[in-house]
Design a protein around this motif. Structure first.
Motif, PDB file in Angstrom:
ATOM      1  N   LYS A  87      -3.917  -1.167  -9.431  1.00  0.00           N
ATOM      2  CA  LYS A  87      -3.206  -1.478  -8.189  1.00  0.00           C
ATOM      3  C   LYS A  87      -4.103  -1.339  -6.965  1.00  0.00           C
ATOM      4  O   LYS A  87      -3.987  -2.087  -6.007  1.00  0.00           O
ATOM      5  CB  LYS A  87      -1.984  -0.562  -8.037  1.00  0.00           C
ATOM      6  CG  LYS A  87      -0.871  -0.839  -9.024  1.00  0.00           C
ATOM      7  CD  LYS A  87      -0.132  -2.119  -8.684  1.00  0.00           C
ATOM      8  CE  LYS A  87       1.078  -2.286  -9.601  1.00  0.00           C
ATOM      9  NZ  LYS A  87       1.834  -3.508  -9.299  1.00  0.00           N
ATOM     10  N   GLU A  88      -4.991  -0.333  -6.987  1.00  0.00           N
ATOM     11  CA  GLU A  88      -5.876  -0.132  -5.846  1.00  0.00           C
ATOM     12  C   GLU A  88      -6.793  -1.338  -5.661  1.00  0.00           C
ATOM     13  O   GLU A  88      -7.022  -1.807  -4.543  1.00  0.00           O
ATOM     14  CB  GLU A  88      -6.717   1.137  -6.060  1.00  0.00           C
ATOM     15  CG  GLU A  88      -7.373   1.658  -4.800  1.00  0.00           C
ATOM     16  CD  GLU A  88      -6.366   2.223  -3.811  1.00  0.00           C
ATOM     17  OE1 GLU A  88      -6.532   1.946  -2.610  1.00  0.00           O
ATOM     18  OE2 GLU A  88      -5.424   2.918  -4.242  1.00  0.00           O
ATOM     19  N   ILE A  89      -7.305  -1.861  -6.772  1.00  0.00           N
ATOM     20  CA  ILE A  89      -8.168  -3.046  -6.708  1.00  0.00           C
ATOM     21  C   ILE A  89      -7.361  -4.252  -6.257  1.00  0.00           C
ATOM     22  O   ILE A  89      -7.823  -5.069  -5.451  1.00  0.00           O
ATOM     23  CB  ILE A  89      -8.816  -3.303  -8.077  1.00  0.00           C
ATOM     24  CG1 ILE A  89      -9.692  -2.115  -8.474  1.00  0.00           C
ATOM     25  CG2 ILE A  89      -9.646  -4.586  -8.045  1.00  0.00           C
ATOM     26  CD1 ILE A  89     -10.257  -2.210  -9.870  1.00  0.00           C
ATOM     27  N   THR A  90      -6.146  -4.368  -6.774  1.00  0.00           N
ATOM     28  CA  THR A  90      -5.274  -5.471  -6.356  1.00  0.00           C
ATOM     29  C   THR A  90      -5.061  -5.451  -4.852  1.00  0.00           C
ATOM     30  O   THR A  90      -5.115  -6.493  -4.188  1.00  0.00           O
ATOM     31  CB  THR A  90      -3.909  -5.372  -7.069  1.00  0.00           C
ATOM     32  OG1 THR A  90      -4.103  -5.514  -8.476  1.00  0.00           O
ATOM     33  CG2 THR A  90      -2.955  -6.455  -6.584  1.00  0.00           C
ATOM     34  N   ALA A  91      -4.821  -4.260  -4.308  1.00  0.00           N
ATOM     35  CA  ALA A  91      -4.616  -4.140  -2.868  1.00  0.00           C
ATOM     36  C   ALA A  91      -5.848  -4.604  -2.097  1.00  0.00           C
ATOM     37  O   ALA A  91      -5.743  -5.326  -1.099  1.00  0.00           O
ATOM     38  CB  ALA A  91      -4.280  -2.695  -2.501  1.00  0.00           C
ATOM     39  N   GLN A  92      -7.025  -4.214  -2.558  1.00  0.00           N
ATOM     40  CA  GLN A  92      -8.264  -4.635  -1.899  1.00  0.00           C
ATOM     41  C   GLN A  92      -8.423  -6.156  -1.940  1.00  0.00           C
ATOM     42  O   GLN A  92      -8.858  -6.775  -0.962  1.00  0.00           O
ATOM     43  CB  GLN A  92      -9.461  -3.953  -2.563  1.00  0.00           C
ATOM     44  CG  GLN A  92      -9.502  -2.441  -2.388  1.00  0.00           C
ATOM     45  CD  GLN A  92     -10.587  -1.781  -3.215  1.00  0.00           C
ATOM     46  OE1 GLN A  92     -11.440  -2.445  -3.802  1.00  0.00           O
ATOM     47  NE2 GLN A  92     -10.559  -0.454  -3.289  1.00  0.00           N
TER      48      GLN A  92
ATOM     49  N   ASP B 255       0.824  -1.210   0.000  1.00  0.00           N
ATOM     50  CA  ASP B 255       0.000   0.000   0.000  1.00  0.00           C
ATOM     51  C   ASP B 255       0.855   1.255   0.000  1.00  0.00           C
ATOM     52  O   ASP B 255       0.581   2.216  -0.732  1.00  0.00           O
ATOM     53  CB  ASP B 255      -0.922   0.015   1.226  1.00  0.00           C
ATOM     54  CG  ASP B 255      -2.015  -1.044   1.143  1.00  0.00           C
ATOM     55  OD1 ASP B 255      -2.220  -1.604   0.052  1.00  0.00           O
ATOM     56  OD2 ASP B 255      -2.656  -1.317   2.180  1.00  0.00           O
TER      57      ASP B 255
ATOM     58  N   THR C  79       5.804  -2.148  -6.728  1.00  0.00           N
ATOM     59  CA  THR C  79       5.176  -2.984  -5.701  1.00  0.00           C
ATOM     60  C   THR C  79       5.494  -4.460  -5.874  1.00  0.00           C
ATOM     61  O   THR C  79       4.981  -5.295  -5.121  1.00  0.00           O
ATOM     62  CB  THR C  79       3.652  -2.803  -5.729  1.00  0.00           C
ATOM     63  OG1 THR C  79       3.162  -3.139  -7.046  1.00  0.00           O
ATOM     64  CG2 THR C  79       3.249  -1.378  -5.391  1.00  0.00           C
TER      65      THR C  79
ATOM     66  N   HIS D 156       2.623   1.675  -3.393  1.00  0.00           N
ATOM     67  CA  HIS D 156       1.664   2.102  -4.418  1.00  0.00           C
ATOM     68  C   HIS D 156       1.332   3.578  -4.252  1.00  0.00           C
ATOM     69  O   HIS D 156       1.289   4.336  -5.227  1.00  0.00           O
ATOM     70  CB  HIS D 156       0.396   1.256  -4.325  1.00  0.00           C
ATOM     71  CG  HIS D 156      -0.747   1.789  -5.133  1.00  0.00           C
ATOM     72  ND1 HIS D 156      -0.646   2.049  -6.483  1.00  0.00           N
ATOM     73  CD2 HIS D 156      -2.013   2.125  -4.776  1.00  0.00           C
ATOM     74  CE1 HIS D 156      -1.795   2.510  -6.927  1.00  0.00           C
ATOM     75  NE2 HIS D 156      -2.640   2.577  -5.911  1.00  0.00           N
ATOM     76  N   THR D 157       1.111   4.001  -3.010  1.00  0.00           N
ATOM     77  CA  THR D 157       0.749   5.394  -2.735  1.00  0.00           C
ATOM     78  C   THR D 157       1.861   6.357  -3.139  1.00  0.00           C
ATOM     79  O   THR D 157       1.595   7.445  -3.655  1.00  0.00           O
ATOM     80  CB  THR D 157       0.430   5.584  -1.237  1.00  0.00           C
ATOM     81  OG1 THR D 157      -0.663   4.722  -0.883  1.00  0.00           O
ATOM     82  CG2 THR D 157       0.063   7.018  -0.933  1.00  0.00           C
TER      83      THR D 157
END
Length: 250
Positions: free
Chosen positions: A208-213, A140, A149, A143-144
């Motif tokens: 990437k945001e969806i992957t993190a979720q 996270d 990542t 990515h931010t």
């Protein structure tokens, strides 16, 4: 002194946790720390490297993921004996994988990793769970801040494999990654760059945001000890990754 420390981000400044990883890796490679030896305690490492407890824990987590250490609750971390690698898959030719090759690798992982997650939900230790959480926290953060990542992503999946308690899950995942990553010299096994499933794919960065979720959904099921939910969450993550890759190529 090794010139290829594990997990190094080539061409970028060495992070605080990387300094701890490099220092302990060098001791293992040189024999100063032998298989079965206990590594120095967190307070000792904090004082020696001038870092915080969280930095030391991140470094230990990375060394666990690399198969160099194991941690026993309430006792400490110990050096693992080098494992005999299974013969690697035949490396694919070319600097970059073609789309069909990437999709084929995801298909293979779809047949393996959902069961890995299910077993991890049943067998993981508190230390392994904490290491998985740190890997996703790193994902996270990277990515931010716009960093790559791939290392944190691989570390999460490798820790899941280790949590099964079946070393062959880790062997197969490492062999799989060896077919997709150009390797440096493996003459010094304990200090080579960590194997990964793949470098970051530019076409997948928007997801990437969806992957993190999806990662956190897998971890949540593992935290609850729900094998069926962990299996389903991992299948959904990898299947969605495959669809994202297909859509991005159109």
């Amino acid at each position: 002194m090794s010139t290829n420390p594990p997990f190094a981000s080539h061409g970028r400044p060495t992070s605080l946790s990387q300094r701890v990883v490099d220092g302990l890796s060098e001791r293992i490679a040189s024999g100063a720390l032998k298989p079965g030896d206990r590594v120095p305690t967190e307070p000792v490492l904090m004082q020696e490297f001038g870092v915080s407890r969280s930095v030391v824990r991140e470094a230990i987590s990375r060394l666990q993921a690399g198969g160099l250490l194991r941690t026993q609750q309430g006792v400490g971390s110990f050096v693992l004996a080098p494992k005999v690698d299974v013969p690697p898959l035949q490396p694919l030719q070319g600097a970059e994988l073609k789309l069909q090759q990437k999709l084929a690798m995801l298909e293979l992982r779809l047949s393996l990793e959902p069961e890995t997650a299910a077993l991890a939900a049943q067998r993981r230790t508190p230390e392994q769970l904490a290491a998985m959480e740190r890997a996703l926290d790193d994902f996270d953060t990277q990515h931010t801040t716009g960093e790559g990542t791939a290392e944190a992503d691989y570390r999460f999946h490798e820790l899941l494999a280790q949590a099964t308690g079946n070393e062959y899950f880790s062997h197969v995942l490492r062999a799989l990654s060896s077919a997709t990553i150009p390797r440096q010299s493996t003459a010094r096994r304990t200090t080579r760059r960590v194997a990964r499933f793949g470098e970051s794919s530019p076409e997948l960065r928007p997801g990437k945001e969806i992957t993190a979720q999806e990662h956190w959904a897998v971890l949540d099921a593992i935290r609850r000890g729900d094998a069926a939910a962990a299996r389903a969450a991992m299948f959904m993550h990898l299947n969605n990754s495959r669809e994202r890759m297909r859509n991005a190529s159109r």
